[in-house]
Design an enzyme around this catalytic site. Structure first.
Site, PDB file in Angstrom:
ATOM      1  N   GLU A   1      16.600 -17.224 -11.219  1.00 40.78           N
ATOM      2  CA  GLU A   1      16.249 -15.800 -11.373  1.00 40.78           C
ATOM      3  C   GLU A   1      15.598 -15.553 -12.729  1.00 40.78           C
ATOM      4  OE1 GLU A   1      15.887 -13.451  -9.511  1.00 40.78           O
ATOM      5  OE2 GLU A   1      15.826 -11.705 -10.822  1.00 40.78           O
TER       6      GLU A   1
ATOM      7  N   CYS B   1       0.851  -1.198   0.000  1.00 39.86           N
ATOM      8  CA  CYS B   1       0.000   0.000   0.000  1.00 39.86           C
ATOM      9  C   CYS B   1       0.887   1.249   0.000  1.00 39.86           C
ATOM     10  CB  CYS B   1      -0.843   0.021   1.265  1.00 39.86           C
ATOM     11  SG  CYS B   1      -1.725  -1.496   1.549  1.00 39.86           S
TER      12      CYS B   1
ATOM     13  N   TRP C   1      -3.354  -2.442  -1.292  1.00 34.87           N
ATOM     14  CA  TRP C   1      -3.073  -3.774  -1.870  1.00 34.87           C
ATOM     15  C   TRP C   1      -3.778  -4.732  -0.937  1.00 34.87           C
ATOM     16  CZ3 TRP C   1       0.586  -7.952  -0.621  1.00 34.87           C
ATOM     17  CH2 TRP C   1       0.837  -8.802  -1.695  1.00 34.87           C
TER      18      TRP C   1
ATOM     19  N   ARG D   1       4.355   0.281  -6.578  1.00 31.96           N
ATOM     20  CA  ARG D   1       4.335  -0.637  -5.431  1.00 31.96           C
ATOM     21  C   ARG D   1       3.208  -1.648  -5.552  1.00 31.96           C
ATOM     22  NH1 ARG D   1       6.682   1.964  -0.583  1.00 31.96           N
ATOM     23  NH2 ARG D   1       5.124   0.910   0.667  1.00 31.96           N
TER      24      ARG D   1
ATOM     25  N   GLU E   1       7.032 -13.483 -13.294  1.00 32.27           N
ATOM     26  CA  GLU E   1       6.406 -12.324 -12.638  1.00 32.27           C
ATOM     27  C   GLU E   1       6.019 -11.232 -13.615  1.00 32.27           C
ATOM     28  OE1 GLU E   1       8.736 -10.147  -9.802  1.00 32.27           O
ATOM     29  OE2 GLU E   1      10.599 -10.679 -10.779  1.00 32.27           O
TER      30      GLU E   1
ATOM     31  N   ASN F   1      -1.014   1.357   6.344  1.00 30.60           N
ATOM     32  CA  ASN F   1      -0.193   0.286   5.749  1.00 30.60           C
ATOM     33  C   ASN F   1       0.134  -0.677   6.867  1.00 30.60           C
ATOM     34  OD1 ASN F   1      -0.159   1.520   3.330  1.00 30.60           O
ATOM     35  ND2 ASN F   1       2.038   1.935   3.264  1.00 30.60           N
ATOM     36  N   GLY F   2       0.129  -1.992   6.554  1.00 30.69           N
ATOM     37  CA  GLY F   2       0.487  -2.988   7.562  1.00 30.69           C
ATOM     38  C   GLY F   2      -0.697  -3.891   7.842  1.00 30.69           C
TER      39      GLY F   2
ATOM     40  N   LYS G   1      11.885 -13.972 -13.256  1.00 36.68           N
ATOM     41  CA  LYS G   1      11.599 -12.806 -14.117  1.00 36.68           C
ATOM     42  C   LYS G   1      10.478 -13.133 -15.082  1.00 36.68           C
ATOM     43  CE  LYS G   1      13.218  -9.984 -12.329  1.00 36.68           C
ATOM     44  NZ  LYS G   1      13.531 -10.639 -11.167  1.00 36.68           N
TER      45      LYS G   1
ATOM     46  N   HIS H   1      16.397 -36.719 -12.349  1.00 33.39           N
ATOM     47  CA  HIS H   1      15.631 -37.053 -11.126  1.00 33.39           C
ATOM     48  C   HIS H   1      14.185 -36.617 -11.238  1.00 33.39           C
ATOM     49  CE1 HIS H   1      19.455 -38.127  -9.355  1.00 33.39           C
ATOM     50  NE2 HIS H   1      19.941 -36.995  -9.818  1.00 33.39           N
TER      51      HIS H   1
ATOM     52  N   LYS I   1       6.161  -3.927  -5.022  1.00 33.73           N
ATOM     53  CA  LYS I   1       7.609  -3.744  -5.079  1.00 33.73           C
ATOM     54  C   LYS I   1       8.273  -4.139  -3.775  1.00 33.73           C
ATOM     55  CE  LYS I   1      11.547  -2.646  -6.772  1.00 33.73           C
ATOM     56  NZ  LYS I   1      12.153  -3.579  -7.744  1.00 33.73           N
TER      57      LYS I   1
HETATM   58  C1  AGP Z   1      12.042  -9.577  -7.743  1.00 24.34           C
HETATM   59  O1  AGP Z   1      11.871  -9.426  -9.173  1.00 24.34           O
HETATM   60  C2  AGP Z   1      10.726  -9.612  -7.065  1.00 24.34           C
HETATM   61  N1  AGP Z   1       9.999  -8.418  -7.330  1.00 24.34           N
HETATM   62  C3  AGP Z   1      10.766 -10.020  -5.619  1.00 24.34           C
HETATM   63  O2  AGP Z   1      11.058 -11.392  -5.611  1.00 24.34           O
HETATM   64  C4  AGP Z   1      11.797  -9.315  -4.699  1.00 24.34           C
HETATM   65  O3  AGP Z   1      13.095  -9.679  -5.072  1.00 24.34           O
HETATM   66  C5  AGP Z   1      11.551  -9.802  -3.256  1.00 24.34           C
HETATM   67  O4  AGP Z   1      10.253  -9.417  -2.883  1.00 24.34           O
HETATM   68  C6  AGP Z   1      12.563  -9.249  -2.255  1.00 24.34           C
HETATM   69  O5  AGP Z   1      12.434  -7.853  -2.184  1.00 24.34           O
HETATM   70  P1  AGP Z   1      13.596  -7.033  -1.412  1.00 24.34           P
HETATM   71  O6  AGP Z   1      14.859  -7.260  -2.191  1.00 24.34           O
HETATM   72  O7  AGP Z   1      13.128  -5.608  -1.444  1.00 24.34           O
HETATM   73  O8  AGP Z   1      13.690  -7.590  -0.035  1.00 24.34           O
END
Ligand code: AGP
Length: 613
Positions: free
Chosen positions: A484, A2, A74, A27, A491, A100-101, A488, A507, A608
């Site tokens: 990774e 949020c 959010w 965000r 997401e 927020n929270g 990418k 396996h 984010k």
């Molecule tokens: C990365 O592309 C993602 N958006 C997500 O996995 C991110 O890396 C993860 O939430 C950790 O965030 P941070 O590095 O701010 O702790």
């Protein structure tokens, strides 16, 4: 997560609130709203969906006033509807709150308040806050501040709050515990925000509110108190982010801009830390050589991409030192009973410095007497403030939800720290350090090489993007790269993708191979034993007619015979190849997402910074 923006001053509040919320769109959110003090009452406007929907409402039903709060939500408790959108008010509509929270004991509090006759309108945890404050005022709290303090002492969980009172047209209240909140200090006006970009274009001076603090902002001043009432002297800091850092600079998306920033950012890190011939400069790191020499164990904790960077760091630190290095997902670590003691260094890797699981893991480590090293991109963030030592990745604001430049900066951080640790512990000789540092200098140009071939990667993405899934395979340093790359793709293109250690194919995953499945194989020329094994894995895939997309070292003839398509990268030492290989995978995911028409900078359901569990 949020977003919160608040304003008190002499300018129209609504335009400033909406502008600030737009700067927090990256965000992630699914509803939005504002509350403004207007002609003696609190006017609330809110709606599900994007900010544009709220703006339409504000055009149809304008609100004027110079005191207000805004919020992008959010959804955690309750659907993204108008009723659940923030701000939330008490029964009388004379108290408005944005939050927020997560309020963890909201059910009990709500039941108690409903018993007292309070009428709730939403399904949210947040709504208990204005009703609690209303109840405290009715019970005789002498002031709004005291009513807020009494209410928040009953709340369990994390909050960053903006609060308005109909009877207080000269004051904007805010409080935080566990969720970030910043005060922007202007000339004859003041702001609150959940993140710096929201107010970056309005103020240059900020106060980072600390956990357990409540503040009362007037147009001409700020008063801060602890929740027990003791006053706090505000510490005003100059904002370190440049406004230019939060615009697209001509790129179609923030993510593409940030992918292309990587060579410059890594060159900056090398200039900052690797300007000596055979050692690394770590000014202000906060871990002295005597401590590093006594160290026997390292635990790296992180989430998402940062965790993949930690996996890479583990391999490199084990290679250059005698340290035993373990990695764990922060969300798992916090519920384990890990046998770590003060002799263990805990490394918290986090771009935002606000990820709830990583922060919780850090606090656990501190409670066991461990030192914590943060590898972080945001000065002033909670993780930075609570760590004993910090390596700043200095990648600048990363606005795209999918991490790119912050990730490669984390890899570079681990590489630089590996040499620093090896040298400080007397386990890495000057010659080997010199060779590593020289090899690292080739990384920015290697990334430029990949970026220059983006059009070829876009064509590959156009060819392979429309299947139901894809498989990413790598070994050793490129196993985290495979994970990774798959993340990418997942997401931002919403196509399922799975990263796997190539050695695991027999396996199980080999059962997946067919003529429709793209298999992205990281097989840049590395140490013979790894490269040869990777080639045999690729042959297993080829024998079953998998669609092989190889990421390979320029000039490798053998791979041309095996792969349907090849993404060429220049030669780098094995341990530094992920920094260029991952850029190829970032671009592959980017162009797949573009072909699939997704919202690349703000992918659905994602935020984010995941500041809640
Ligand atoms: C990365 O592309 C993602 N958006 C997500 O996995 C991110 O890396 C993860 O939430 C950790 O965030 P941070 O590095 O701010 O702790």
């Amino acid at each position: 997560m949020c977003g919160i923006v608040g304003y008190i001053g002499s300018r129209p509040a609504v335009a400033l609130l909406v502008n600030g919320l737009k700067r927090l769109e990256y965000r992630g959110y699914d509803s939005a709203g504002v509350a403004v003090w207007e002609d003696g009452r609190l006017a609330v406007r809110k709606s599900p969906g994007r900010l544009a929907v709220l703006e339409q409402q504000l055009t149809a039903r304008p609100v004027t006033g110079s005191l207000g709060v805004g919020h992008t939500r959010w959804a955690t408790h309750g659907e993204p509807t108008e009723l659940n959108a923030h701000p939330h008010t008490d029964c009388t509509g004379r108290i408005a709150v944005v939050h927020n929270g997560i309020i963890e004991n909201y059910r009990e509090l709500r039941a108690e308040l409903e018993q007292q006759g309070h009428a709730f309108r939403s399904q949210t945890d947040t709504e208990v806050i204005p009703h609690l404050i209303e109840a405290e005022l009715a019970a005789g709290a002498p002031s709004p501040e005291e009513a807020i303090r009494r209410a928040l002492r009953r709340v369990q969980g994390a909050f960053a709050l903006g609060l308005l009172f109909q009877e207080q047209p000269q004051t904007l209240y805010a409080a935080r515990r566990g969720s970030p909140l910043i005060i922007g200090v202007g000339q004859g006006e003041n702001f609150i925000a959940s993140d710096v970009p929201a107010i970056l274009d309005q103020v240059r001076r900020v106060i980072y509110l600390q956990d357990g603090e409540l503040c009362a902002l007037r147009a001409d001043g700020v008063s801060i108190f602890r929740l027990d009432g003791t006053p706090v002297v505000p510490v005003i800091q100059e904002m370190t982010l440049a406004a230019k850092a939060v615009d697209k600079a001509g790129f179609e998306t923030f993510m593409l801009k940030e992918i292309h920033e990587q060579p410059r950012i890594l060159r900056h890190l090398l200039l900052q830390h690797a300007w000596q011939e055979d050692t690394v400069a770590m000014p202000g790191l906060g871990l002295g050589a005597p401590y590093l020499r006594k160290l026997n164990r390292v635990m790296i904790v992180a989430c998402g991409s940062a965790f993949h960077a930690g996996m890479y760091g583990k391999l490199l630190w084990e290679q250059l030192t005698s340290l035993a290095v373990e990695t764990d997902l922060a969300s798992e670590f916090r519920y384990r009973d890990p046998k770590i003691d003060p002799g263990t260094l805990v490394v918290a890797v986090t771009q935002s410095g606000e990820t709830a699981d990583t922060l919780a893991a850090l606090r656990m480590a501190k409670s066991w007497g461990c030192k914590v090293l943060a590898i972080c991109n945001v000065p002033g963030s909670s993780v930075v403030r609570e760590s004993d030592a910090v390596f700043f990745t200095e990648a600048g604001p990363e606005i795209g939800v999918a991490s790119t430049k912050a990730f490669t900066a984390q890899l570079m951080a681990f590489a630089l720290l590996a040499i620093h640790l090896g040298r400080a512990r007397g386990e890495l000789g000057a010659a080997e350090a010199r060779a590593s540092l020289q090899a690292m200098q080739a990384v920015p140009d290697a990334i430029h090489y990949v970026l220059d071939r983006a059009e070829a990667i876009r064509r590959l993405a156009d060819k392979h993007h429309d299947g139901p899934s894809s498989l990413y395979l790598g070994r050793r340093f490129n196993y985290p790269t495979a994970l990774e790359g798959a993340l990418k793709n997942k997401e931002i293109s919403y196509q399922h993708a799975e990263g796997y250690a190539a050695g695991e194919m027999k396996h199980g995953p080999i059962a997946l191979i067919n003529e429709y499945l793209p298999v992205i194989c990281l097989c840049t020329r590395t140490r013979d034993e790894v490269y040869a094994k990777m080639i045999s894995n690729i042959k297993e895939v080829e024998a079953r007619h998998g669609r092989i997309i190889a990421v390979a070292t320029d000039g490798d003839e053998e791979i041309v015979r095996l792969a349907e398509d090849v993404i060429w990268v220049p030669p780098l030492r094995d341990e530094f190849s992920p920094l260029a290989n991952v850029v190829a995978l970032q671009l592959l995911a980017y162009y797949s997402a573009r072909a699939r028409g997704t919202d690349i900078d703000q992918p659905r359901n994602l935020a984010k910074s995941v500041t809640v569990e």
